[in-house]
Each structure stands twice: as structure tokens, then as C-alpha cells.
Design a protein around this motif. Structure first.
Motif, PDB file in Angstrom:
ATOM      1  N   VAL A  34       1.374   2.691   0.103  1.00 24.74           N
ATOM      2  CA  VAL A  34       1.979   2.346  -1.179  1.00 24.74           C
ATOM      3  C   VAL A  34       2.175   0.826  -1.259  1.00 24.74           C
ATOM      4  CG1 VAL A  34       4.081   2.574  -2.568  1.00 24.74           C
ATOM      5  CG2 VAL A  34       3.060   4.600  -1.512  1.00 24.74           C
ATOM      6  N   ALA A  35       2.537   0.210  -0.142  1.00 20.89           N
ATOM      7  CA  ALA A  35       2.712  -1.249  -0.117  1.00 20.89           C
ATOM      8  C   ALA A  35       1.398  -1.972  -0.429  1.00 20.89           C
ATOM      9  CB  ALA A  35       3.245  -1.695   1.238  1.00 20.89           C
ATOM     10  N   THR A  36       0.296  -1.455   0.082  1.00 21.64           N
ATOM     11  CA  THR A  36      -1.011  -2.058  -0.210  1.00 21.64           C
ATOM     12  C   THR A  36      -1.350  -1.906  -1.677  1.00 21.64           C
ATOM     13  OG1 THR A  36      -1.809  -1.694   2.041  1.00 21.64           O
ATOM     14  CG2 THR A  36      -3.485  -1.976   0.331  1.00 21.64           C
ATOM     15  N   LEU A  37      -1.090  -0.728  -2.248  1.00 21.31           N
ATOM     16  CA  LEU A  37      -1.333  -0.529  -3.682  1.00 21.31           C
ATOM     17  C   LEU A  37      -0.472  -1.482  -4.509  1.00 21.31           C
ATOM     18  CD1 LEU A  37      -1.518   3.366  -3.940  1.00 21.31           C
ATOM     19  CD2 LEU A  37      -3.417   1.747  -4.046  1.00 21.31           C
ATOM     20  N   ASP A  38       0.788  -1.657  -4.111  1.00 23.98           N
ATOM     21  CA  ASP A  38       1.684  -2.589  -4.821  1.00 23.98           C
ATOM     22  C   ASP A  38       1.156  -4.018  -4.752  1.00 23.98           C
ATOM     23  OD1 ASP A  38       3.425  -0.535  -5.479  1.00 23.98           O
ATOM     24  OD2 ASP A  38       4.805  -0.953  -3.815  1.00 23.98           O
ATOM     25  N   ARG A  39       0.727  -4.428  -3.568  1.00 22.09           N
ATOM     26  CA  ARG A  39       0.209  -5.789  -3.393  1.00 22.09           C
ATOM     27  C   ARG A  39      -1.063  -5.993  -4.225  1.00 22.09           C
ATOM     28  NH1 ARG A  39       0.420  -5.707   1.565  1.00 22.09           N
ATOM     29  NH2 ARG A  39      -1.671  -5.028   2.093  1.00 22.09           N
ATOM     30  N   GLU A  40      -1.981  -5.039  -4.182  1.00 23.10           N
ATOM     31  CA  GLU A  40      -3.209  -5.145  -4.968  1.00 23.10           C
ATOM     32  C   GLU A  40      -2.893  -5.208  -6.460  1.00 23.10           C
ATOM     33  OE1 GLU A  40      -6.439  -2.927  -2.045  1.00 23.10           O
ATOM     34  OE2 GLU A  40      -5.591  -1.811  -3.719  1.00 23.10           O
ATOM     35  N   ARG A  41      -1.925  -4.424  -6.897  1.00 16.82           N
ATOM     36  CA  ARG A  41      -1.549  -4.416  -8.307  1.00 16.82           C
ATOM     37  C   ARG A  41      -1.002  -5.776  -8.731  1.00 16.82           C
ATOM     38  NH1 ARG A  41       1.627  -0.603  -7.913  1.00 16.82           N
ATOM     39  NH2 ARG A  41       3.586  -1.674  -8.210  1.00 16.82           N
ATOM     40  N   LYS A  42      -0.180  -6.375  -7.897  1.00 16.34           N
ATOM     41  CA  LYS A  42       0.389  -7.690  -8.206  1.00 16.34           C
ATOM     42  C   LYS A  42      -0.675  -8.783  -8.240  1.00 16.34           C
ATOM     43  CE  LYS A  42       4.949  -6.538  -6.565  1.00 16.34           C
ATOM     44  NZ  LYS A  42       5.930  -6.598  -5.490  1.00 16.34           N
ATOM     45  N   LEU A  43      -1.751  -8.585  -7.478  1.00 12.66           N
ATOM     46  CA  LEU A  43      -2.858  -9.550  -7.452  1.00 12.66           C
ATOM     47  C   LEU A  43      -3.961  -9.196  -8.456  1.00 12.66           C
ATOM     48  CD1 LEU A  43      -3.174  -9.962  -3.571  1.00 12.66           C
ATOM     49  CD2 LEU A  43      -2.181 -11.591  -5.195  1.00 12.66           C
ATOM     50  N   ALA A  44      -3.712  -8.183  -9.288  1.00 19.02           N
ATOM     51  CA  ALA A  44      -4.685  -7.702 -10.283  1.00 19.02           C
ATOM     52  C   ALA A  44      -5.972  -7.226  -9.620  1.00 19.02           C
ATOM     53  CB  ALA A  44      -4.962  -8.765 -11.335  1.00 19.02           C
ATOM     54  N   LEU A  45      -5.842  -6.562  -8.478  1.00 22.79           N
ATOM     55  CA  LEU A  45      -6.970  -5.968  -7.763  1.00 22.79           C
ATOM     56  C   LEU A  45      -6.767  -4.458  -7.717  1.00 22.79           C
ATOM     57  CD1 LEU A  45      -7.022  -8.412  -4.711  1.00 22.79           C
ATOM     58  CD2 LEU A  45      -8.498  -8.492  -6.725  1.00 22.79           C
ATOM     59  N   GLY A  46      -7.755  -3.756  -7.243  1.00 18.90           N
ATOM     60  CA  GLY A  46      -7.595  -2.328  -7.019  1.00 18.90           C
ATOM     61  C   GLY A  46      -7.754  -1.490  -8.268  1.00 18.90           C
ATOM     62  N   VAL A  47      -7.148  -0.332  -8.240  1.00 21.46           N
ATOM     63  CA  VAL A  47      -7.288   0.686  -9.280  1.00 21.46           C
ATOM     64  C   VAL A  47      -6.450   0.315 -10.509  1.00 21.46           C
ATOM     65  CG1 VAL A  47      -7.010   3.141  -9.792  1.00 21.46           C
ATOM     66  CG2 VAL A  47      -7.554   2.424  -7.470  1.00 21.46           C
ATOM     67  N   GLN A  48      -7.018   0.511 -11.686  1.00 21.00           N
ATOM     68  CA  GLN A  48      -6.245   0.310 -12.909  1.00 21.00           C
ATOM     69  C   GLN A  48      -5.161   1.377 -12.979  1.00 21.00           C
ATOM     70  OE1 GLN A  48      -8.551  -0.098 -16.460  1.00 21.00           O
ATOM     71  NE2 GLN A  48     -10.041  -1.438 -15.481  1.00 21.00           N
ATOM     72  N   TYR A  49      -4.046   1.022 -13.574  1.00 22.44           N
ATOM     73  CA  TYR A  49      -2.878   1.900 -13.570  1.00 22.44           C
ATOM     74  C   TYR A  49      -2.205   1.931 -14.938  1.00 22.44           C
ATOM     75  CZ  TYR A  49      -0.371  -2.508 -13.324  1.00 22.44           C
ATOM     76  OH  TYR A  49       0.100  -3.765 -13.580  1.00 22.44           O
ATOM     77  N   ILE A  50      -1.249   2.844 -15.052  1.00 19.24           N
ATOM     78  CA  ILE A  50      -0.425   2.973 -16.251  1.00 19.24           C
ATOM     79  C   ILE A  50       1.030   2.820 -15.814  1.00 19.24           C
ATOM     80  CG2 ILE A  50       0.387   4.586 -18.023  1.00 19.24           C
ATOM     81  CD1 ILE A  50      -2.393   5.895 -17.899  1.00 19.24           C
ATOM     82  N   LYS A  51       1.798   2.057 -16.577  1.00 13.94           N
ATOM     83  CA  LYS A  51       3.226   1.892 -16.292  1.00 13.94           C
ATOM     84  C   LYS A  51       3.992   2.517 -17.453  1.00 13.94           C
ATOM     85  CE  LYS A  51       6.321  -1.748 -14.734  1.00 13.94           C
ATOM     86  NZ  LYS A  51       6.432  -3.195 -14.469  1.00 13.94           N
ATOM     87  N   ASN A  52       4.849   3.492 -17.148  1.00  8.51           N
ATOM     88  CA  ASN A  52       5.591   4.148 -18.232  1.00  8.51           C
ATOM     89  C   ASN A  52       6.852   3.364 -18.569  1.00  8.51           C
ATOM     90  OD1 ASN A  52       7.536   4.853 -16.333  1.00  8.51           O
ATOM     91  ND2 ASN A  52       7.196   7.043 -16.483  1.00  8.51           N
ATOM     92  N   GLY A  53       7.602   3.847 -19.531  1.00  6.11           N
ATOM     93  CA  GLY A  53       8.792   3.153 -20.017  1.00  6.11           C
ATOM     94  C   GLY A  53       9.879   2.949 -18.980  1.00  6.11           C
ATOM     95  N   GLN A  54       9.930   3.805 -17.971  1.00  3.91           N
ATOM     96  CA  GLN A  54      10.931   3.675 -16.919  1.00  3.91           C
ATOM     97  C   GLN A  54      10.445   2.768 -15.788  1.00  3.91           C
ATOM     98  OE1 GLN A  54       9.997   6.936 -18.023  1.00  3.91           O
ATOM     99  NE2 GLN A  54      11.663   6.831 -19.498  1.00  3.91           N
TER     100      GLN A  54
END
Length: 76
Positions: A34-54
Motif C-alpha cells: 500500500v505504501a508503494t501504491l501511495d508513493r506512486e500515486r503522489k508521483l503521478a505514476l502507476g495505476v489510475q485511481y478514483i478518489k471519493n468524497g471521503q
């Protein structure tokens, strides 16, 4: 959707019976923490994602399938 993406998508859907995976589920499928996914997301790398209202992060099955295909090494 390519035929390879469809095979992966169908496999994931039959396993989870839903269209969006949590960070933990996505990490399990991609063999990433999960930490790797978080890091990739912050660097705009990896899998595209959806962020909900919460503020929760979810990964669409189709995007996971596309990512898996894009990471495969092509051989002749």
C-alpha cells in the motif's frame, strides 16, 4: 479494451465481483505494498485511481488490467 485486457478484467471481476478495488486489494494483485501504491500515486505514476468524497482511494479493474498489460515485457 484489448483481448488481453478483457481476460485480466474478467479474471479480476470474477474474483472480486466489483468494479473498484481498495488499495490493499490492488496491492495484492500487483504484488505491491500500500505504501508503494501511495508513493506512486503522489508521483503521478502507476495505476489510475478514483478518489471519493471521503478521500478514499479506489482502483478501477479496467485501469488495473491496462497497467498489468503495460508492464509486460514484449518479446519477439
Amino acid at each position: 479494451m484489448s483481448s488481453d485486457e478483457k481476460v485480466i478484467f474478467d479474471s479480476l471481476y470474477s474474483k472480486y465481483s466489483k468494479m473498484l478495488l481498495s488499495k490493499k486489494e490492488c496491492g495484492r494483485e500487483l504484488s505491491k505494498s500500500v505504501a508503494t501504491l501511495d508513493r506512486e500515486r503522489k508521483l503521478a505514476l502507476g495505476v489510475q485511481y478514483i478518489k471519493n468524497g471521503q478521500g478514499n482511494i479506489y482502483y478501477p479493474l479496467l485501469e488495473i488490467a491496462r497497467y498489468i498489460i503495460s508492464q509486460q515485457i514484449k518479446t519477439i
